[in-house]
Motif scaffolding. Structure first.
Motif, PDB file in Angstrom:
ATOM      1  N   ILE A 403       0.833  -1.203   0.000  1.00 23.47           N
ATOM      2  CA  ILE A 403       0.000   0.000   0.000  1.00 23.47           C
ATOM      3  C   ILE A 403       0.870   1.256   0.000  1.00 23.47           C
ATOM      4  O   ILE A 403       0.471   2.310  -0.503  1.00 23.47           O
ATOM      5  N   GLY A 404       2.095   1.131   0.525  1.00 22.54           N
ATOM      6  CA  GLY A 404       3.008   2.264   0.554  1.00 22.54           C
ATOM      7  C   GLY A 404       3.478   2.726  -0.807  1.00 22.54           C
ATOM      8  O   GLY A 404       4.093   3.791  -0.930  1.00 22.54           O
ATOM      9  N   TYR A 405       3.180   1.964  -1.860  1.00 22.44           N
ATOM     10  CA  TYR A 405       3.591   2.358  -3.211  1.00 22.44           C
ATOM     11  C   TYR A 405       2.611   3.324  -3.874  1.00 22.44           C
ATOM     12  O   TYR A 405       2.892   3.821  -4.967  1.00 22.44           O
ATOM     13  N   VAL A 406       1.465   3.572  -3.259  1.00 20.27           N
ATOM     14  CA  VAL A 406       0.488   4.452  -3.885  1.00 20.27           C
ATOM     15  C   VAL A 406       0.419   5.774  -3.130  1.00 20.27           C
ATOM     16  O   VAL A 406       0.833   5.872  -1.972  1.00 20.27           O
ATOM     17  N   GLU A 407      -0.112   6.786  -3.814  1.00 28.12           N
ATOM     18  CA  GLU A 407      -0.293   8.087  -3.175  1.00 28.12           C
ATOM     19  C   GLU A 407      -1.280   7.966  -2.018  1.00 28.12           C
ATOM     20  O   GLU A 407      -2.189   7.131  -2.037  1.00 28.12           O
ATOM     21  N   GLU A 408      -1.102   8.829  -1.020  1.00 22.50           N
ATOM     22  CA  GLU A 408      -1.969   8.767   0.159  1.00 22.50           C
ATOM     23  C   GLU A 408      -3.431   8.928  -0.206  1.00 22.50           C
ATOM     24  O   GLU A 408      -4.316   8.295   0.395  1.00 22.50           O
ATOM     25  N   SER A 409      -3.724   9.725  -1.244  1.00 23.70           N
ATOM     26  CA  SER A 409      -5.116   9.956  -1.637  1.00 23.70           C
ATOM     27  C   SER A 409      -5.777   8.692  -2.194  1.00 23.70           C
ATOM     28  O   SER A 409      -6.997   8.599  -2.226  1.00 23.70           O
ATOM     29  N   HIS A 410      -4.960   7.714  -2.635  1.00 24.82           N
ATOM     30  CA  HIS A 410      -5.498   6.471  -3.175  1.00 24.82           C
ATOM     31  C   HIS A 410      -5.316   5.289  -2.211  1.00 24.82           C
ATOM     32  O   HIS A 410      -5.573   4.150  -2.573  1.00 24.82           O
ATOM     33  N   ALA A 411      -4.851   5.585  -0.991  1.00 23.37           N
ATOM     34  CA  ALA A 411      -4.524   4.509  -0.056  1.00 23.37           C
ATOM     35  C   ALA A 411      -5.745   3.668   0.302  1.00 23.37           C
ATOM     36  O   ALA A 411      -5.653   2.445   0.440  1.00 23.37           O
ATOM     37  N   GLY A 412      -6.909   4.319   0.451  1.00 30.00           N
ATOM     38  CA  GLY A 412      -8.113   3.581   0.815  1.00 30.00           C
ATOM     39  C   GLY A 412      -8.517   2.579  -0.257  1.00 30.00           C
ATOM     40  O   GLY A 412      -8.810   1.423   0.033  1.00 30.00           O
ATOM     41  N   MET A 413      -8.536   3.036  -1.521  1.00 24.23           N
ATOM     42  CA  MET A 413      -8.894   2.135  -2.610  1.00 24.23           C
ATOM     43  C   MET A 413      -7.860   1.025  -2.752  1.00 24.23           C
ATOM     44  O   MET A 413      -8.205  -0.142  -2.984  1.00 24.23           O
ATOM     45  N   ALA A 414      -6.577   1.366  -2.606  1.00 24.78           N
ATOM     46  CA  ALA A 414      -5.524   0.361  -2.695  1.00 24.78           C
ATOM     47  C   ALA A 414      -5.679  -0.685  -1.590  1.00 24.78           C
ATOM     48  O   ALA A 414      -5.535  -1.890  -1.825  1.00 24.78           O
ATOM     49  N   ALA A 415      -6.001  -0.217  -0.378  1.00 24.99           N
ATOM     50  CA  ALA A 415      -6.186  -1.145   0.738  1.00 24.99           C
ATOM     51  C   ALA A 415      -7.369  -2.076   0.486  1.00 24.99           C
ATOM     52  O   ALA A 415      -7.305  -3.276   0.786  1.00 24.99           O
ATOM     53  N   GLY A 416      -8.449  -1.530  -0.075  1.00 22.54           N
ATOM     54  CA  GLY A 416      -9.598  -2.369  -0.394  1.00 22.54           C
ATOM     55  C   GLY A 416      -9.251  -3.424  -1.417  1.00 22.54           C
ATOM     56  O   GLY A 416      -9.661  -4.589  -1.304  1.00 22.54           O
ATOM     57  N   PHE A 417      -8.474  -3.043  -2.437  1.00 28.80           N
ATOM     58  CA  PHE A 417      -8.079  -4.009  -3.459  1.00 28.80           C
ATOM     59  C   PHE A 417      -7.171  -5.087  -2.876  1.00 28.80           C
ATOM     60  O   PHE A 417      -7.315  -6.278  -3.196  1.00 28.80           O
ATOM     61  N   ILE A 418      -6.235  -4.690  -2.012  1.00 31.32           N
ATOM     62  CA  ILE A 418      -5.336  -5.671  -1.403  1.00 31.32           C
ATOM     63  C   ILE A 418      -6.112  -6.617  -0.492  1.00 31.32           C
ATOM     64  O   ILE A 418      -5.816  -7.818  -0.421  1.00 31.32           O
ATOM     65  N   SER A 419      -7.129  -6.111   0.211  1.00 32.61           N
ATOM     66  CA  SER A 419      -8.000  -6.987   1.001  1.00 32.61           C
ATOM     67  C   SER A 419      -8.645  -8.040   0.110  1.00 32.61           C
ATOM     68  O   SER A 419      -8.728  -9.222   0.465  1.00 32.61           O
ATOM     69  N   THR A 420      -9.103  -7.608  -1.054  1.00 33.31           N
ATOM     70  CA  THR A 420      -9.713  -8.538  -2.000  1.00 33.31           C
ATOM     71  C   THR A 420      -8.697  -9.566  -2.483  1.00 33.31           C
ATOM     72  O   THR A 420      -9.010 -10.761  -2.596  1.00 33.31           O
ATOM     73  N   MET A 421      -7.458  -9.125  -2.758  1.00 33.28           N
ATOM     74  CA  MET A 421      -6.417 -10.053  -3.207  1.00 33.28           C
ATOM     75  C   MET A 421      -6.109 -11.108  -2.152  1.00 33.28           C
ATOM     76  O   MET A 421      -5.806 -12.254  -2.480  1.00 33.28           O
ATOM     77  N   GLN A 422      -6.186 -10.722  -0.882  1.00 33.13           N
ATOM     78  CA  GLN A 422      -5.970 -11.697   0.190  1.00 33.13           C
ATOM     79  C   GLN A 422      -6.980 -12.842   0.089  1.00 33.13           C
ATOM     80  O   GLN A 422      -6.620 -14.024   0.138  1.00 33.13           O
ATOM     81  N   GLN A 423      -8.255 -12.473  -0.031  1.00 33.29           N
ATOM     82  CA  GLN A 423      -9.313 -13.488  -0.029  1.00 33.29           C
ATOM     83  C   GLN A 423      -9.339 -14.280  -1.333  1.00 33.29           C
ATOM     84  O   GLN A 423      -9.489 -15.503  -1.326  1.00 33.29           O
ATOM     85  N   VAL A 424      -9.185 -13.586  -2.455  1.00 30.10           N
ATOM     86  CA  VAL A 424      -9.168 -14.282  -3.747  1.00 30.10           C
ATOM     87  C   VAL A 424      -7.950 -15.204  -3.813  1.00 30.10           C
ATOM     88  O   VAL A 424      -8.032 -16.320  -4.341  1.00 30.10           O
ATOM     89  N   GLY A 425      -6.829 -14.753  -3.256  1.00 32.24           N
ATOM     90  CA  GLY A 425      -5.645 -15.605  -3.204  1.00 32.24           C
ATOM     91  C   GLY A 425      -5.910 -16.879  -2.428  1.00 32.24           C
ATOM     92  O   GLY A 425      -5.504 -17.971  -2.843  1.00 32.24           O
ATOM     93  N   GLY A 426      -6.606 -16.763  -1.295  1.00 29.40           N
ATOM     94  CA  GLY A 426      -6.945 -17.950  -0.513  1.00 29.40           C
ATOM     95  C   GLY A 426      -7.806 -18.921  -1.293  1.00 29.40           C
ATOM     96  O   GLY A 426      -7.573 -20.144  -1.287  1.00 29.40           O
TER      97      GLY A 426
END
Length: 488
Positions: A403-426
């Motif tokens: 998440i640290g690779y994205v601008e702070e203004s996009h951190a929320g959307m990036a975090a939501g996508f990474i949450s999805t990647m966690q579950q889809v990865g499982g």
């Protein structure tokens, strides 16, 4: 253990409660987080009992687990945005009620199909419930209170994972009221009712500029992923008939359509489920793949390990859960150590932690391969501790890195996508590992190998994917850390 969930909401600046939140409000929110994670872990320990009771195949039990994770993952962003728009307390209460009802449906399911459908619905309601916990904790407290609240949430989610393994095994084995494995779902009903009745004490909050929900995009992504996972789970049992290949081809079309749609929505000034411009950053795009790879190894290992020690080696559910408990302890200890290692050595320490994780999996593979006669099962304890320790070293700081690779203004959307990647990865990991596990188990059946030997071979062979995935992830982490340092 995998209990790291970054906030799934897009952003949360806005109307917060002016009065100091009560301890009961915090308790209810923590309870909501607890049951969603508990139900992810407890099912693993109950799978052999479900298999014996319902006579289900590996593909069906795989869908019981993967279906929950998939529905949970693809709807997390939508759940967060619905809470922003319509009120987070309202969506928390709705999610809690839905989770209790769908848990009841899981508990009374008469067959595998009914259980799979109920689990999909349970994952969907969990996706409505879970983001509100993060969002409400963020808006209810000041900075000092927020740090304390999120610290308690992290402890709660870690406890849910441990309790799911150990206490879950105990309640399955106890066969309360003659309900067997069904009790692990039915206990959510009174918990949900209590939480629902108490939810009114939680202060309401919403966002004045909440993003809309991209339902067409979510629908395309969900359909595409389902059509990918279904043939991966069913194919090994059915010898890969034509429809499995057709399903995967349609999946590619739908997922491509999803990307095209997201681009069109963004061009028109709408609110896409994921802003594709995030992937122009190499660190974030490669990091997203790393998250999918790492998290694809966890749920699949829990499932195969439960089958190994219960169906293969004859352990009771409680003994199986207790055997895995040291891995949870290793995870908790490493989670405390990991931030200090990153602070001292930099983000390259995450790649080192991932290699420790790989070493734990490799040691488990070698040790399990020697358990063909069911003897010496305690030899699994040292590699399990290393496995859990490596998992904590790698997973705990990984999400902040990506998440640290994205601008702070996009951190929320990036975090939501990474949450999805966690579950889809499982879900993806369960599907892929199942191909190897089922194949090896079926091959050994005709060669006079003992039951314990068959499951030991199947576990060791299937975990080769996990080992390879983690090693590739470690290499990718080292690559992005050296080439494009994350924003601090």
């Amino acid at each position: 253990m995998t209990v790291d969930h970054p906030p799934a909401t897009s952003h949360v600046p806005q109307t917060a409660a002016k009065t100091r939140p009560s301890a009961l409000a915090l308790t209810i929110l923590l309870l909501g987080g607890f049951i969603t994670v508990f139900d992810l872990f407890v099912v693993n320990i109950a799978i052999p009992s479900m298999q014996a009771d319902l006579g289900v195949s590996f593909a069906e039990i795989g869908f019981v687990i993967a279906g929950y994770e998939l529905a949970f993952g693809v709807l997390l962003i939508a759940g967060g945005r619905l809470g922003d728009r319509h009120g987070r307390r309202r969506l928390f209460a709705l999610g809690m009620a839905g989770f209790a009802i769908t848990s009841f449906l899981c508990g009374i399911a008469p067959d595998a199909t009914s259980l799979i459908v109920a689990r999909l619905l349970q994952g969907a309601t969990g996706a409505i419930l879970f983001p509100q916990v993060y969002a409400l904790l963020r808006v209810m407290y000041d900075d000092a209170g927020r740090r304390r609240a999120f610290g308690l949430l992290g402890m709660t989610l870690g406890l849910a994972a441990i309790v799911g393994q150990v206490f879950g095994g105990l309640i399955v084995e106890s066969d309360l009221f003659g309900l067997g494995w069904r009790i692990i779902f039915l206990i959510n009903l009174p918990i949900g009712i209590i939480a629902l009745l108490s939810a009114r004490i939680i202060p309401e909050s919403r966002s004045s500029d909440a993003m809309g929900v991209d339902w067409p995009g979510i629908g395309l992504a969900t359909a595409g992923l389902l059509l990918l996972l279904l043939p991966l789970l069913e194919g090994p049992n059915l010898d890969w008939p034509l429809w499995t290949w057709a399903s995967m081809a349609v999946s590619v079309v739908l997922l491509t359509a999803f990307l095209v749609w997201e681009h069109l929505v963004a061009r028109r000034g709408g609110d896409p489920a994921i802003d594709l411009t995030l992937f122009r950053n190499t660190g974030f795009s490669v990091g997203s793949v790393v998250v999918l790879l790492i998290y694809s190894t966890a749920t699949s290992l829990f499932l195969c390990f439960a089958l190994l020690v219960q169906s293969g080696l004859g352990l009771t559910p409680f003994a199986a859960g207790t055997l895995f408990a040291p891995a949870s302890v290793g995870f908790v200890v490493a989670s405390l150590v990991a931030p200090k290692l990153v602070a001292r050595f930099g983000n390259i320490a995450i790649a080192g932690g991932t290699l420790v994780y790989a070493a734990g999996i490799g040691w488990l593979i070698v040790t399990a391969a020697g358990l063909g006669d069911g003897a010496g099962i305690f030899a699994l304890l040292p590699p399990l501790v290393l496995f859990g320790f490596g998992q904590g070293l790698s997973m705990t700081p990984l999400l902040n890195l990506v998440i640290g690779y994205v601008e702070e203004s996009h951190a929320g959307m990036a975090a939501g996508f990474i949450s999805t990647m966690q579950q889809v990865g499982g879900a993806f990991g369960v599907s892929v590992v199942g191909i190897f596990f089922v194949g090896i188990l079926g091959k050994d059946a005709g060669e006079g190998v003992s039951q314990a030997g068959r499951y030991a071979d199947a576990f060791s062979g299937a975990m080769i994917y996990n080992l390879a995935a983690v090693i590739v992830a470690a290499a990718l982490i080292a690559l992005i850390v050296r080439k494009s340092p994350a924003r601090q």
